[in-house]
Design an enzyme around this catalytic site. Structure first.
Site, PDB file in Angstrom:
ATOM      1  N   PHE A  74       0.837  -1.199   0.000  1.00  0.00           N
ATOM      2  CA  PHE A  74       0.000   0.000   0.000  1.00  0.00           C
ATOM      3  C   PHE A  74       0.881   1.263   0.000  1.00  0.00           C
ATOM      4  CE2 PHE A  74      -2.873  -3.347   1.400  1.00  0.00           C
ATOM      5  CZ  PHE A  74      -4.027  -3.069   0.682  1.00  0.00           C
ATOM      6  N   SER A  75       0.647   2.182   0.916  1.00  0.00           N
ATOM      7  CA  SER A  75       1.320   3.485   0.853  1.00  0.00           C
ATOM      8  C   SER A  75       2.812   3.427   1.153  1.00  0.00           C
ATOM      9  CB  SER A  75       0.655   4.482   1.801  1.00  0.00           C
ATOM     10  OG  SER A  75      -0.562   4.935   1.249  1.00  0.00           O
ATOM     11  N   ALA A  76       3.295   2.327   1.680  1.00  0.00           N
ATOM     12  CA  ALA A  76       4.747   2.200   1.825  1.00  0.00           C
ATOM     13  C   ALA A  76       5.429   2.191   0.463  1.00  0.00           C
ATOM     14  CB  ALA A  76       5.090   0.930   2.607  1.00  0.00           C
TER      15      ALA A  76
END
Length: 412
Positions: A74-76
Protein backbone atom coordinates in the site's frame (compact mmCIF):
# COMPACT_ATOMS: atom_id res chain seq x y z
CA UNK A 1 32.32 -12.27 8.41
CA UNK A 2 28.77 -12.46 9.78
CA UNK A 3 28.29 -11.74 13.48
CA UNK A 4 24.77 -13.22 13.61
CA UNK A 5 24.14 -15.66 16.48
CA UNK A 6 21.07 -17.63 15.41
CA UNK A 7 18.67 -19.22 17.90
CA UNK A 8 15.50 -21.37 17.95
CA UNK A 9 12.64 -19.24 16.65
CA UNK A 10 9.17 -19.14 18.27
CA UNK A 11 6.61 -21.68 17.07
CA UNK A 12 5.06 -20.77 13.73
CA UNK A 13 7.95 -18.52 12.64
CA UNK A 14 10.39 -19.50 9.91
CA UNK A 15 13.69 -17.99 8.79
CA UNK A 16 16.48 -16.93 11.13
CA UNK A 17 17.43 -14.13 13.50
CA UNK A 18 20.20 -13.00 15.80
CA UNK A 19 19.46 -14.07 19.37
CA UNK A 20 19.54 -10.43 20.54
CA UNK A 21 16.36 -9.82 18.49
CA UNK A 22 14.26 -12.38 20.37
CA UNK A 23 11.84 -9.72 21.70
CA UNK A 24 11.29 -8.32 18.21
CA UNK A 25 10.67 -11.77 16.74
CA UNK A 26 8.31 -12.75 19.57
CA UNK A 27 6.29 -9.58 19.04
CA UNK A 28 6.12 -10.41 15.34
CA UNK A 29 5.06 -14.00 16.13
CA UNK A 30 2.21 -12.84 18.39
CA UNK A 31 0.73 -10.76 15.57
CA UNK A 32 1.35 -13.01 12.56
CA UNK A 33 1.93 -16.67 13.40
CA UNK A 34 -1.35 -18.54 12.95
CA UNK A 35 -3.37 -15.38 12.32
CA UNK A 36 -5.04 -16.52 9.07
CA UNK A 37 -2.86 -14.17 7.06
CA UNK A 38 0.88 -13.68 6.92
CA UNK A 39 3.86 -11.41 6.89
CA UNK A 40 7.63 -11.04 7.10
CA UNK A 41 10.09 -8.92 9.06
CA UNK A 42 13.68 -8.03 8.20
CA UNK A 43 16.31 -5.99 10.07
CA UNK A 44 19.72 -5.02 8.65
CA UNK A 45 22.65 -3.20 10.24
CA UNK A 46 25.18 -1.57 7.91
CA UNK A 47 23.71 -3.79 5.22
CA UNK A 48 24.21 -7.04 7.15
CA UNK A 49 20.96 -9.00 7.66
CA UNK A 50 20.28 -9.61 11.36
CA UNK A 51 16.65 -10.75 11.10
CA UNK A 52 14.79 -12.40 8.23
CA UNK A 53 11.65 -14.12 9.49
CA UNK A 54 8.22 -14.90 8.14
CA UNK A 55 5.02 -16.52 9.37
CA UNK A 56 1.42 -17.25 8.43
CA UNK A 57 -0.30 -17.86 5.12
CA UNK A 58 -0.06 -16.10 1.79
CA UNK A 59 -3.41 -17.04 0.24
CA UNK A 60 -6.88 -18.36 0.97
CA UNK A 61 -5.83 -21.96 0.26
CA UNK A 62 -3.39 -21.87 3.17
CA UNK A 63 -0.09 -21.67 1.26
CA UNK A 64 2.66 -21.01 3.78
CA UNK A 65 4.52 -17.71 3.60
CA UNK A 66 8.17 -18.14 2.59
CA UNK A 67 11.30 -16.09 1.96
CA UNK A 68 10.16 -15.15 -1.57
CA UNK A 69 6.60 -14.15 -0.68
CA UNK A 70 5.94 -10.49 -1.36
CA UNK A 71 3.06 -8.44 -0.03
CA UNK A 72 1.37 -5.42 -1.54
CA UNK A 73 2.57 -2.70 0.82
CA UNK A 74 0.00 0.00 0.00
CA UNK A 75 1.32 3.49 0.85
CA UNK A 76 4.75 2.20 1.82
CA UNK A 77 5.15 2.11 -1.97
CA UNK A 78 5.65 5.88 -1.83
CA UNK A 79 9.07 5.48 -0.23
CA UNK A 80 10.27 3.39 -3.17
CA UNK A 81 8.78 5.79 -5.72
CA UNK A 82 10.48 8.72 -4.00
CA UNK A 83 13.77 6.82 -4.06
CA UNK A 84 13.47 6.53 -7.85
CA UNK A 85 13.24 10.34 -8.00
CA UNK A 86 16.30 10.68 -5.75
CA UNK A 87 18.29 8.39 -8.04
CA UNK A 88 17.43 10.67 -10.97
CA UNK A 89 18.27 13.77 -8.93
CA UNK A 90 21.57 12.21 -7.94
CA UNK A 91 22.55 12.09 -11.61
CA UNK A 92 21.57 15.72 -12.17
CA UNK A 93 18.42 14.90 -14.15
CA UNK A 94 16.14 16.56 -11.57
CA UNK A 95 16.60 19.51 -9.21
CA UNK A 96 14.30 19.61 -6.18
CA UNK A 97 13.80 23.38 -6.38
CA UNK A 98 13.04 23.61 -10.09
CA UNK A 99 9.38 23.89 -11.18
CA UNK A 100 7.97 20.56 -12.32
CA UNK A 101 6.76 22.21 -15.55
CA UNK A 102 10.36 22.74 -16.66
CA UNK A 103 10.65 18.95 -16.99
CA UNK A 104 7.01 18.03 -17.67
CA UNK A 105 5.70 20.87 -19.83
CA UNK A 106 2.04 19.78 -19.71
CA UNK A 107 2.12 20.15 -15.94
CA UNK A 108 2.35 23.93 -16.25
CA UNK A 109 -1.37 24.20 -17.12
CA UNK A 110 -3.92 25.92 -14.88
CA UNK A 111 -1.59 27.89 -12.63
CA UNK A 112 0.89 25.18 -11.66
CA UNK A 113 3.97 26.85 -13.15
CA UNK A 114 5.55 27.53 -9.73
CA UNK A 115 4.99 24.13 -8.14
CA UNK A 116 8.41 22.56 -7.63
CA UNK A 117 9.67 19.01 -7.28
CA UNK A 118 10.13 19.76 -3.57
CA UNK A 119 6.42 20.60 -3.33
CA UNK A 120 5.55 17.20 -4.79
CA UNK A 121 7.85 15.22 -2.52
CA UNK A 122 6.63 16.98 0.63
CA UNK A 123 2.90 16.70 -0.18
CA UNK A 124 2.43 20.44 -0.73
CA UNK A 125 1.38 20.54 -4.39
CA UNK A 126 -2.32 21.28 -3.79
CA UNK A 127 -3.32 18.25 -5.87
CA UNK A 128 -4.33 15.76 -3.19
CA UNK A 129 -7.98 15.04 -4.03
CA UNK A 130 -8.64 11.64 -5.60
CA UNK A 131 -12.37 12.31 -5.83
CA UNK A 132 -11.69 15.42 -7.88
CA UNK A 133 -9.49 13.45 -10.26
CA UNK A 134 -11.25 10.12 -10.79
CA UNK A 135 -15.01 9.82 -10.96
CA UNK A 136 -14.94 6.06 -10.47
CA UNK A 137 -12.56 3.46 -9.12
CA UNK A 138 -11.84 1.88 -12.52
CA UNK A 139 -10.13 5.09 -13.67
CA UNK A 140 -7.62 4.76 -10.84
CA UNK A 141 -6.19 1.70 -12.61
CA UNK A 142 -5.23 3.74 -15.70
CA UNK A 143 -1.98 5.42 -14.68
CA UNK A 144 -1.50 7.24 -17.98
CA UNK A 145 -4.97 8.76 -17.68
CA UNK A 146 -4.26 9.85 -14.11
CA UNK A 147 -0.93 11.43 -15.09
CA UNK A 148 -2.66 13.31 -17.93
CA UNK A 149 -5.47 14.57 -15.69
CA UNK A 150 -3.05 15.77 -13.02
CA UNK A 151 -1.03 17.62 -15.63
CA UNK A 152 -4.20 19.46 -16.72
CA UNK A 153 -5.66 20.00 -13.22
CA UNK A 154 -5.80 23.26 -11.30
CA UNK A 155 -4.30 23.20 -7.79
CA UNK A 156 -6.63 23.78 -4.86
CA UNK A 157 -6.42 26.17 -1.90
CA UNK A 158 -3.78 24.06 -0.13
CA UNK A 159 -0.74 24.73 -2.33
CA UNK A 160 2.36 24.92 -0.08
CA UNK A 161 0.42 23.43 2.85
CA UNK A 162 1.01 19.78 3.80
CA UNK A 163 -1.88 17.49 2.96
CA UNK A 164 -1.24 13.85 2.28
CA UNK A 165 -1.44 13.17 -1.47
CA UNK A 166 -2.49 9.59 -0.71
CA UNK A 167 -2.71 8.36 -4.30
CA UNK A 168 -2.00 11.37 -6.48
CA UNK A 169 1.63 11.69 -5.40
CA UNK A 170 2.40 8.43 -7.16
CA UNK A 171 1.16 9.64 -10.55
CA UNK A 172 2.74 13.07 -10.03
CA UNK A 173 6.16 11.55 -9.44
CA UNK A 174 5.64 9.01 -12.23
CA UNK A 175 4.73 11.78 -14.67
CA UNK A 176 7.82 13.72 -13.66
CA UNK A 177 10.04 10.66 -14.05
CA UNK A 178 8.46 9.78 -17.40
CA UNK A 179 9.13 13.31 -18.68
CA UNK A 180 12.80 12.99 -17.69
CA UNK A 181 13.51 9.38 -18.70
CA UNK A 182 10.76 8.40 -21.14
CA UNK A 183 10.03 5.35 -18.95
CA UNK A 184 7.13 4.40 -16.71
CA UNK A 185 7.52 3.86 -12.99
CA UNK A 186 7.22 0.05 -13.16
CA UNK A 187 10.26 -0.03 -15.43
CA UNK A 188 12.11 2.43 -13.21
CA UNK A 189 11.49 0.22 -10.17
CA UNK A 190 13.53 -2.42 -11.98
CA UNK A 191 16.25 -0.22 -13.47
CA UNK A 192 16.71 2.27 -10.62
CA UNK A 193 15.94 0.19 -7.52
CA UNK A 194 15.84 -3.60 -7.85
CA UNK A 195 18.63 -3.91 -10.42
CA UNK A 196 21.23 -1.67 -8.75
CA UNK A 197 20.48 -3.26 -5.38
CA UNK A 198 20.66 -6.80 -6.76
CA UNK A 199 17.27 -7.81 -5.33
CA UNK A 200 14.26 -9.51 -6.88
CA UNK A 201 11.67 -8.59 -4.28
CA UNK A 202 10.74 -5.00 -5.26
CA UNK A 203 8.07 -4.64 -7.96
CA UNK A 204 5.38 -2.16 -8.92
CA UNK A 205 2.28 -4.30 -9.21
CA UNK A 206 2.37 -8.06 -9.63
CA UNK A 207 5.86 -9.56 -10.11
CA UNK A 208 6.45 -10.43 -13.80
CA UNK A 209 6.76 -14.01 -15.08
CA UNK A 210 10.13 -15.46 -14.16
CA UNK A 211 10.46 -13.51 -10.91
CA UNK A 212 11.21 -15.47 -7.76
CA UNK A 213 8.83 -13.22 -5.86
CA UNK A 214 5.30 -14.57 -5.45
CA UNK A 215 2.66 -12.00 -4.52
CA UNK A 216 0.50 -12.85 -1.53
CA UNK A 217 -3.19 -12.30 -2.10
CA UNK A 218 -5.35 -10.05 0.07
CA UNK A 219 -6.96 -12.90 2.00
CA UNK A 220 -6.39 -11.05 5.27
CA UNK A 221 -8.16 -7.95 3.96
CA UNK A 222 -11.58 -9.37 3.04
CA UNK A 223 -13.31 -7.91 6.09
CA UNK A 224 -11.83 -4.48 5.37
CA UNK A 225 -13.03 -4.59 1.75
CA UNK A 226 -16.50 -5.50 2.99
CA UNK A 227 -16.42 -2.56 5.38
CA UNK A 228 -15.52 -0.22 2.51
CA UNK A 229 -18.57 -1.43 0.61
CA UNK A 230 -20.83 -0.83 3.60
CA UNK A 231 -19.76 2.79 3.99
CA UNK A 232 -19.82 3.52 0.25
CA UNK A 233 -23.24 5.27 0.11
CA UNK A 234 -22.23 7.63 2.92
CA UNK A 235 -18.74 8.22 1.51
CA UNK A 236 -20.19 8.97 -1.94
CA UNK A 237 -22.26 11.81 -0.49
CA UNK A 238 -19.56 13.19 1.80
CA UNK A 239 -16.79 13.30 -0.79
CA UNK A 240 -18.98 15.07 -3.33
CA UNK A 241 -18.46 18.24 -1.27
CA UNK A 242 -14.88 19.58 -1.08
CA UNK A 243 -13.69 21.38 2.03
CA UNK A 244 -11.64 20.96 5.21
CA UNK A 245 -14.13 18.53 6.77
CA UNK A 246 -14.07 16.14 3.82
CA UNK A 247 -10.45 16.58 2.70
CA UNK A 248 -9.21 13.55 4.72
CA UNK A 249 -11.69 11.29 2.90
CA UNK A 250 -11.35 12.84 -0.57
CA UNK A 251 -7.62 12.08 -0.68
CA UNK A 252 -8.35 8.33 -0.57
CA UNK A 253 -11.88 7.72 -1.78
CA UNK A 254 -13.79 7.73 -5.03
CA UNK A 255 -16.88 5.62 -5.86
CA UNK A 256 -16.02 2.00 -6.65
CA UNK A 257 -12.59 2.07 -5.04
CA UNK A 258 -13.25 -1.15 -3.08
CA UNK A 259 -13.77 -3.24 -6.22
CA UNK A 260 -10.15 -2.96 -7.32
CA UNK A 261 -9.09 -4.71 -4.09
CA UNK A 262 -11.55 -7.61 -4.37
CA UNK A 263 -10.99 -11.25 -5.31
CA UNK A 264 -8.08 -13.68 -5.31
CA UNK A 265 -6.48 -11.79 -8.22
CA UNK A 266 -7.48 -8.17 -7.51
CA UNK A 267 -7.29 -5.77 -10.44
CA UNK A 268 -5.07 -3.42 -8.44
CA UNK A 269 -2.16 -5.84 -8.87
CA UNK A 270 -2.32 -5.48 -12.65
CA UNK A 271 -1.99 -1.69 -12.53
CA UNK A 272 0.82 0.83 -11.96
CA UNK A 273 -0.13 2.63 -8.77
CA UNK A 274 3.16 4.16 -7.59
CA UNK A 275 1.58 5.41 -4.37
CA UNK A 276 0.01 2.14 -3.38
CA UNK A 277 0.64 -1.20 -5.11
CA UNK A 278 4.32 -2.09 -4.81
CA UNK A 279 4.84 -5.79 -4.05
CA UNK A 280 7.88 -6.39 -1.85
CA UNK A 281 9.58 -8.96 0.28
CA UNK A 282 10.70 -7.71 3.67
CA UNK A 283 14.32 -8.55 2.92
CA UNK A 284 14.39 -6.55 -0.33
CA UNK A 285 12.68 -3.54 1.21
CA UNK A 286 15.13 -3.58 4.13
CA UNK A 287 17.97 -3.71 1.58
CA UNK A 288 16.76 -0.51 -0.09
CA UNK A 289 16.36 1.32 3.21
CA UNK A 290 19.72 -0.10 4.28
CA UNK A 291 21.39 1.94 1.55
CA UNK A 292 19.56 5.05 2.80
CA UNK A 293 20.69 4.28 6.35
CA UNK A 294 24.35 3.96 5.29
CA UNK A 295 25.08 7.22 3.43
CA UNK A 296 23.84 5.74 0.18
CA UNK A 297 26.21 2.75 0.19
CA UNK A 298 25.10 -0.86 -0.19
CA UNK A 299 26.49 -3.80 1.76
CA UNK A 300 28.77 -4.77 -1.12
CA UNK A 301 30.29 -1.29 -1.25
CA UNK A 302 28.40 0.13 -4.23
CA UNK A 303 27.20 3.74 -4.11
CA UNK A 304 23.43 3.60 -4.60
CA UNK A 305 22.98 7.31 -3.76
CA UNK A 306 25.55 9.96 -2.96
CA UNK A 307 25.99 10.94 0.71
CA UNK A 308 24.94 14.48 -0.21
CA UNK A 309 21.64 13.30 -1.66
CA UNK A 310 20.92 11.07 1.33
CA UNK A 311 21.58 13.97 3.70
CA UNK A 312 19.19 16.18 1.71
CA UNK A 313 16.34 13.70 1.63
CA UNK A 314 16.37 13.28 5.41
CA UNK A 315 15.87 16.99 6.15
CA UNK A 316 12.43 17.83 7.51
CA UNK A 317 10.47 19.94 5.03
CA UNK A 318 7.53 20.86 7.25
CA UNK A 319 6.62 20.57 10.92
CA UNK A 320 2.97 21.50 10.36
CA UNK A 321 0.09 19.11 11.01
CA UNK A 322 -0.87 17.29 7.83
CA UNK A 323 -4.40 18.33 6.84
CA UNK A 324 -5.26 14.95 5.39
CA UNK A 325 -3.94 12.68 8.13
CA UNK A 326 -4.39 15.20 10.98
CA UNK A 327 -0.96 14.19 12.33
CA UNK A 328 2.41 15.98 12.60
CA UNK A 329 4.35 13.53 10.42
CA UNK A 330 7.33 15.81 9.67
CA UNK A 331 7.53 15.20 5.93
CA UNK A 332 10.95 14.63 4.42
CA UNK A 333 11.47 14.45 0.64
CA UNK A 334 9.08 11.57 -0.02
CA UNK A 335 9.32 9.97 3.43
CA UNK A 336 8.00 10.80 6.88
CA UNK A 337 9.13 10.65 10.46
CA UNK A 338 7.27 9.35 13.49
CA UNK A 339 6.69 11.30 16.70
CA UNK A 340 7.51 8.40 19.01
CA UNK A 341 10.40 7.23 21.21
CA UNK A 342 13.10 5.37 19.30
CA UNK A 343 12.11 6.68 15.87
CA UNK A 344 13.19 10.33 15.94
CA UNK A 345 16.46 9.85 14.02
CA UNK A 346 14.88 7.84 11.23
CA UNK A 347 12.54 8.11 8.29
CA UNK A 348 10.56 5.84 6.02
CA UNK A 349 6.99 5.21 4.96
CA UNK A 350 4.09 3.24 6.43
CA UNK A 351 1.26 1.70 4.42
CA UNK A 352 -2.29 0.57 5.18
CA UNK A 353 -2.25 -2.37 7.55
CA UNK A 354 1.15 -1.41 8.92
CA UNK A 355 3.61 -2.56 6.25
CA UNK A 356 6.60 -0.22 6.33
CA UNK A 357 10.22 0.40 5.43
CA UNK A 358 12.51 2.40 7.73
CA UNK A 359 16.04 3.78 7.81
CA UNK A 360 17.97 5.10 10.80
CA UNK A 361 21.11 6.83 9.46
CA UNK A 362 22.55 7.43 12.93
CA UNK A 363 22.85 3.70 13.62
CA UNK A 364 22.91 2.25 10.09
CA UNK A 365 19.79 0.20 10.90
CA UNK A 366 17.08 -0.55 8.34
CA UNK A 367 13.82 -2.35 9.08
CA UNK A 368 10.99 -3.64 6.90
CA UNK A 369 7.69 -5.31 7.75
CA UNK A 370 5.34 -6.54 5.01
CA UNK A 371 2.00 -8.30 5.43
CA UNK A 372 -1.23 -9.06 3.57
CA UNK A 373 -3.70 -8.11 6.30
CA UNK A 374 -5.85 -5.00 6.41
CA UNK A 375 -8.66 -5.88 8.80
CA UNK A 376 -10.77 -3.63 11.02
CA UNK A 377 -10.33 -6.15 13.86
CA UNK A 378 -6.54 -5.68 13.78
CA UNK A 379 -6.03 -2.36 12.04
CA UNK A 380 -5.50 -0.18 15.12
CA UNK A 381 -2.65 -2.42 16.28
CA UNK A 382 -1.28 -3.17 12.82
CA UNK A 383 -1.13 0.46 11.77
CA UNK A 384 1.15 1.15 14.71
CA UNK A 385 3.51 -1.74 13.90
CA UNK A 386 6.39 0.66 13.31
CA UNK A 387 5.73 2.05 16.78
CA UNK A 388 6.80 -1.23 18.39
CA UNK A 389 9.04 -2.75 15.72
CA UNK A 390 11.40 0.19 15.28
CA UNK A 391 12.12 0.85 19.00
CA UNK A 392 12.49 -2.88 19.75
CA UNK A 393 14.79 -3.41 16.77
CA UNK A 394 16.90 -0.38 17.68
CA UNK A 395 17.29 -1.60 21.27
CA UNK A 396 18.19 -5.10 20.07
CA UNK A 397 20.72 -3.70 17.59
CA UNK A 398 22.43 -1.82 20.42
CA UNK A 399 22.60 -5.00 22.51
CA UNK A 400 23.94 -6.93 19.53
CA UNK A 401 26.64 -4.34 18.91
CA UNK A 402 27.63 -4.30 22.59
CA UNK A 403 27.83 -8.10 22.65
CA UNK A 404 29.96 -8.13 19.51
CA UNK A 405 32.31 -5.54 20.99
CA UNK A 406 32.69 -7.59 24.17
CA UNK A 407 33.43 -10.74 22.18
CA UNK A 408 36.06 -8.81 20.25
CA UNK A 409 37.69 -7.59 23.47
CA UNK A 410 37.68 -11.11 24.88
CA UNK A 411 39.30 -12.51 21.73
CA UNK A 412 41.97 -9.82 21.91
Amino acid sequence: MSTVREYALPSGVSGWADAQFDWVVRAFARTHAGAGSGGALAVHRHGEPLVNVWAGESDSSGTAWDADTGAMIFSASKGITATVIHRLADRGLIDYDVPVAEYWSEFGANGKQRITVRHLLSHRAGLSSLRGLAGQGAEVLDHLLMEKRLAAAAPDRLVDKPIYHALTIGWLLAGLARAVTGQGMATLYRTEIAGPLGVDGIHLGAPPPGSRTRAADLTGSRNFIGALRRIQPIADRLTAQPGPLTDPLRILYTPGIAEMLDGDAPTILGAELPAGNAVCTASALATMYGALACRGRTADGKQFLSPQTVAALNRVQTFKIDRGLLLPLTWRLGYHGLPSVGTLNGFGHIGAGGSFGWADPKSGISIALVQNRVDERWIAMDQMAAGWAVPLAMAAARRSADTGARRGESAA
